[in-house]
Design an enzyme around this catalytic site. Sequence first.
Site, PDB file in Angstrom:
ATOM      1  N   SER A 147       0.810  -1.219   0.000  1.00 40.73           N
ATOM      2  CA  SER A 147       0.000   0.000   0.000  1.00 40.73           C
ATOM      3  C   SER A 147       0.847   1.274   0.000  1.00 40.73           C
ATOM      4  O   SER A 147       0.356   2.333  -0.391  1.00 40.73           O
ATOM      5  CB  SER A 147      -0.937   0.009   1.206  1.00 40.73           C
ATOM      6  OG  SER A 147      -0.211  -0.067   2.420  1.00 40.73           O
ATOM      7  N   ASP A 396      -2.918   6.969  11.383  1.00 37.50           N
ATOM      8  CA  ASP A 396      -2.132   6.281  10.355  1.00 37.50           C
ATOM      9  C   ASP A 396      -0.806   7.017  10.245  1.00 37.50           C
ATOM     10  O   ASP A 396      -0.718   8.083   9.636  1.00 37.50           O
ATOM     11  CB  ASP A 396      -2.876   6.297   9.019  1.00 37.50           C
ATOM     12  CG  ASP A 396      -2.132   5.534   7.925  1.00 37.50           C
ATOM     13  OD1 ASP A 396      -0.945   5.198   8.127  1.00 37.50           O
ATOM     14  OD2 ASP A 396      -2.726   5.293   6.865  1.00 37.50           O
ATOM     15  N   HIS A 399       1.289   5.668   6.195  1.00 35.45           N
ATOM     16  CA  HIS A 399       0.985   6.227   4.879  1.00 35.45           C
ATOM     17  C   HIS A 399       1.104   7.752   4.898  1.00 35.45           C
ATOM     18  O   HIS A 399       1.144   8.373   5.960  1.00 35.45           O
ATOM     19  CB  HIS A 399      -0.408   5.797   4.436  1.00 35.45           C
ATOM     20  CG  HIS A 399      -0.541   4.313   4.304  1.00 35.45           C
ATOM     21  ND1 HIS A 399      -1.003   3.505   5.332  1.00 35.45           N
ATOM     22  CD2 HIS A 399      -0.262   3.481   3.274  1.00 35.45           C
ATOM     23  CE1 HIS A 399      -1.003   2.247   4.941  1.00 35.45           C
ATOM     24  NE2 HIS A 399      -0.545   2.198   3.691  1.00 35.45           N
TER      25      HIS A 399
END
Length: 419
Positions: A147, A396, A399
């Site tokens: 990802s 998060d 990311h």
Amino acid sequence: MTNKKRDMSWISQPWRSSLHRKTNHILVKVIVSIFLIGISYRLLFSRYGSGEKVFAPTTEILGRNSTDEGKCNLCNGVWMPNPSGPAYTNLTCRFIEDHQNCLMNGRPDRGYLHWGWKPYQCDLPPFDPYLFLDAMKNKNWGFIGDSILRNQIQSFLCLLSKAEEPVELYHSSDFKSRQWQFQKHNLTVSLIWTPFLVSADIFEDENGVSDAPIQLHLDSLDQSWAGTYPKFDYVVISGGQWFLKHAVYLENNSIVGCHYCPDKNYAELGYEFSYRKTLELVFQHITNLVGKHIPVVIFRTWAPSHFENGQWFDGGICNRTAPYKEGEFNGSNVDQVMREIEFQEFEKAKKTMESSGKSNYLKLIDTYQLAVMRPDGHVGPYRRFHKDKKGKVQYDCLHWCVPGPIDAWNDIIMDMVLK
């Protein structure tokens, strides 16, 4: 004003002498100051010009050896204030996924958008979509990995869409693998989601909750990318983070060990074992096909996280609003272990490529320093306000916001492939 010389006859001789003495004294101080500034500047940057770099591996990076005269390592540098801000915004680009669209999700500060990457001893030109598209006519790009790579391709598409918007040709049912085409230039860009690069049986839901350990087949590549590899002209490949998860390891369909499985009677081999075995298999696949197909392969190194006071599942946060200063934070022990494995396996593959005279087709882009200094660039709580089981907003800290620091990774890729 007049061009005539001013009449200085009113100054008496003693005052003239005093004036000369003061002028000379000031001049000496200025010269000394300039000399000391020059010494300081030279000491500061000679550290980076001598090859003594905190994060630089021993291998060639981007086809540019940092010890060669007149060349520099684009991945060694510092973040500098950039008042002009990013090349695009969430309003001008439609390729930003919701969970990385920090501005849309209400992030209030904007300081993280106003930093630019400055390599030591050279400049990194901004991404030029017109130049890039012209150079990549009739080419096929593949982004292969997890990802984080999907995060990077959002930036890649946003930068290119300033010159031409691509059309989507394909997406998987979960939208994790996708394909686009820039039709005016016949440039195809594919994203292949394969978090382990090897074959894996994953039993997680969309929130990362698993009801069984992951099963990794360490002797079998994921054919979603290995089977399509020969069609690409350029490949960007990376991974790593998923190897930290609990997993059972198999070879020849037989269990050989695991990473953290205390309830099983398996040998504890650890994530280092599985990551090294995987990279050995990946690079073996690349080097074995040199005589049949030679895309330019760009291997991107480990992407660090910036969780503080915990991890994503137990209250970890990342709420900093400015980059770290150089040396202020060098990452975790896990970061160092995984990167060392990457460098070692890359070096072995590079030597194999050199023996066949094709070493220029295998590149290493070490984005670690760019990333580790940017705790302010993560999504944090601005990812659609995802909540855990207790109703708390999950951060998060792995990311990146788009636009954000990840744009510089693509600036480097453009400079690398065009030069």
